[in-house]
Design a protein around this motif. Structure first.
Motif, PDB file in Angstrom:
ATOM      1  N   GLU A   1       0.883  -1.252   0.111  1.00  0.00           N
ATOM      2  CA  GLU A   1      -0.073  -0.014  -0.197  1.00  0.00           C
ATOM      3  C   GLU A   1       0.741   1.308   0.109  1.00  0.00           C
ATOM      4  O   GLU A   1       1.929   1.276   0.631  1.00  0.00           O
ATOM      5  CB  GLU A   1      -0.953  -0.021   0.990  1.00  0.00           C
ATOM      6  CG  GLU A   1      -1.908  -1.226   1.070  1.00  0.00           C
ATOM      7  CD  GLU A   1      -2.907  -1.049   2.482  1.00  0.00           C
ATOM      8  OE1 GLU A   1      -3.912  -1.423   2.447  1.00  0.00           O
ATOM      9  OE2 GLU A   1      -2.094  -0.971   3.644  1.00  0.00           O
TER      10      GLU A   1
ATOM     11  N   SER B   1      -4.889   8.886  -3.981  1.00  0.00           N
ATOM     12  CA  SER B   1      -4.261   7.932  -3.171  1.00  0.00           C
ATOM     13  C   SER B   1      -5.390   6.736  -2.662  1.00  0.00           C
ATOM     14  O   SER B   1      -5.134   5.525  -2.988  1.00  0.00           O
ATOM     15  CB  SER B   1      -3.756   8.348  -1.773  1.00  0.00           C
ATOM     16  OG  SER B   1      -3.245   7.600  -0.940  1.00  0.00           O
TER      17      SER B   1
ATOM     18  N   ARG C   1      -5.110   2.947  -3.974  1.00  0.00           N
ATOM     19  CA  ARG C   1      -5.217   1.608  -3.263  1.00  0.00           C
ATOM     20  C   ARG C   1      -6.341   0.765  -3.331  1.00  0.00           C
ATOM     21  O   ARG C   1      -6.058  -0.274  -3.327  1.00  0.00           O
ATOM     22  CB  ARG C   1      -5.186   2.323  -1.766  1.00  0.00           C
ATOM     23  CG  ARG C   1      -4.006   2.690  -1.366  1.00  0.00           C
ATOM     24  CD  ARG C   1      -3.804   3.028   0.101  1.00  0.00           C
ATOM     25  NE  ARG C   1      -4.998   3.748   0.775  1.00  0.00           N
ATOM     26  CZ  ARG C   1      -5.891   3.217   1.539  1.00  0.00           C
ATOM     27  NH1 ARG C   1      -5.825   2.046   1.762  1.00  0.00           N
ATOM     28  NH2 ARG C   1      -6.857   4.089   2.065  1.00  0.00           N
TER      29      ARG C   1
END
Length: 135
Positions: free
Chosen positions: A64, A93, A97
């Motif tokens: 991650e 972001s 992810r």
């Protein structure tokens, strides 16, 4: 120090990462920063680097990658709900992810994870092997 303190508040990077619950221990946070897994405002730094509200962090944790902005400072590790108030993750972001997690989920679904046979499956295997040996 808390998030409500004055604007000149600062805290060591490793301690902030621990308090914001990115890492379970300060040792893990220190190792991640020293290993180049954390960047502040795009620059590699040391664990003792002071972070201030407004700083942008890139945190690599396993597979991650988090891009966050520091919103507050707290030198104590508090519950997760309070820790999440210390930073804001960028929309890109979060999307990156989630896409990566979906890709991993699909990969896992295609190949399946190998596991040990349970008791019933072992019985069937033994029966099959015995029958193979008889013929």
């Amino acid at each position: 120090m808390t998030a409500a303190d004055s604007g000149d508040a600062a805290l060591r990077l490793d301690k902030w990462l621990w308090a914001a619950r990115f890492f379970k221990t300060r040792v893990l946070a220190t190792e991640a920063v020293a290993g180049g897994k954390v960047h502040v405002n795009g620059d590699r730094c040391k664990p003792a680097r002071r972070v201030h509200p407004g700083d942008r962090l890139t945190v690599h944790r396993g597979e991650e990658v988090f891009d966050v902005e520091v919103l507050g400072i707290n030198d104590k590790r508090r519950p997760a709900v309070e820790a999440q108030r210390l930073y804001a993750e960028t929309a890109e972001s979060v999307a990156r992810r989630e896409a990566e997690a979906e890709r991993r989920r699909q990969q896992r679904g295609e190949g399946g994870r190998a596991r040990r046979p349970d008791k019933r499956e072992r019985r069937h295997i033994r029966r099959f092997i015995r029958k193979e040996g008889e013929t």
